[in-house]
Write a protein that holds these residues in place. Structure first.
Motif, short mmCIF file in Angstrom:
data_model
loop_
_atom_site.label_atom_id
_atom_site.label_comp_id
_atom_site.label_asym_id
_atom_site.label_seq_id
_atom_site.Cartn_x
_atom_site.Cartn_y
_atom_site.Cartn_z
N ASN A 93 0.90 -1.59 0.14
CA ASN A 93 -0.08 0.66 0.20
C ASN A 93 0.79 1.10 -0.46
OD1 ASN A 93 0.34 -0.06 2.64
ND2 ASN A 93 -0.70 -0.33 3.36
N GLN A 109 -4.48 6.38 7.39
CA GLN A 109 -4.59 4.96 6.75
C GLN A 109 -4.42 4.21 7.96
OE1 GLN A 109 -4.93 3.60 3.84
NE2 GLN A 109 -5.09 5.89 2.92
N ASP A 110 -5.72 3.29 7.85
CA ASP A 110 -5.62 2.39 9.48
C ASP A 110 -4.53 1.36 9.34
OD1 ASP A 110 -7.11 3.96 10.19
OD2 ASP A 110 -9.48 2.53 9.39
N ASP A 111 -3.99 0.61 8.03
CA ASP A 111 -2.64 -0.64 8.09
C ASP A 111 -1.47 1.23 7.66
OD1 ASP A 111 -5.18 -2.22 8.59
OD2 ASP A 111 -5.30 -2.20 5.68
N TYR A 112 -0.49 -0.47 8.54
CA TYR A 112 1.04 0.56 8.21
C TYR A 112 1.45 -0.07 7.17
CZ TYR A 112 2.68 -4.29 10.00
OH TYR A 112 2.52 -5.65 10.03
N PHE A 146 2.96 4.79 9.46
CA PHE A 146 1.25 4.61 8.38
C PHE A 146 1.77 6.23 7.32
CE2 PHE A 146 0.82 2.72 12.29
CZ PHE A 146 -0.55 1.99 12.25
N LYS A 163 7.22 -2.20 8.30
CA LYS A 163 7.12 -2.54 10.12
C LYS A 163 8.86 -2.80 10.71
CE LYS A 163 5.89 -6.19 13.42
NZ LYS A 163 4.68 -7.35 13.76
#
Length: 187
Positions: free
Chosen positions: A48, A175-178, A171, A181
């Motif tokens: 993403n 956006q809710d998803d990273y 993030f 990581k």
């Protein structure tokens, strides 16, 4: 009745154990990305987001990875169970390095997908989090829009003895998803 109490205790342990798996957020900050200008750029695509960094620096990281896996293959015994895995990964890295060296001579922007690394069970040798933290990259969302602000969340979780993780999650705004990581420790 004798069985009910032990069963309830075991169930209670599992419920309490499962609650520890949530991330404990220690710190959240916003990073600002500024000007990014290099003659040769590597565009590395995640699911993403896409990160652009200096292509020559990335190739140097691939060279170091190549040396490590070549050393593993040379040190491994013929009956070593890991040898086929090392050879497969070395073949991938060798092919990638050759391709990148050719591309950098011909074009200014090299495209590379994280999916290629997943297929051979490798992670990219570059620590993209360091580029973001140093403001030494450009980040784009999946629609190709440049992102100048990145949310960095320092977090950890513990799921029991010798079971836990700590690091940073990156993030895009809203956006809710990273998209990235970075692991600082694992137990």
């Amino acid at each position: 009745m004798r069985l009910v109490i032990p069963i309830l205790l075991v169930a209670l342990c599992f419920v309490a154990h499962g609650q520890d798996l949530k991330n404990k957020i220690h710190e959240v900050d916003t990073l600002s990305l500024g000007v990014f200008e290099f003659k040769k750029v590597l565009r590395y695509s995640f699911e993403n987001a896409t990160i652009c960094i200096n292509a020559e620096a990335y190739i140097n990281d691939i060279k170091q990875l190549h040396k490590r896996y070549k050393s593993k293959v040379l040190r491994a015994e013929k009956n070593d169970a890991m040898l086929p895995s090392y050879e497969k990964k070395l073949q991938f890295i060798d092919s990638l390095l050759s391709s990148l060296k050719t591309q950098i001579r011909k074009i200014d922007t090299i495209n590379l997908s994280h999916q290629k690394f997943i297929k051979v069970e490798l992670r990219s040798p570059t620590d993209f989090d360091e580029y973001i933290d140093r403001n030494d990259c450009a980040v784009y969302n999946k629609e190709g829009v440049r992102q100048f602000r990145i949310i960095r969340q320092k977090a950890s979780y513990h799921c029991g003895p010798l079971c836990g993780w700590g690091g940073r999650l990156y993030f895009l705004l809203y956006q809710d998803d990273y998209f990235l990581k970075a692991t600082d420790w694992v137990s």
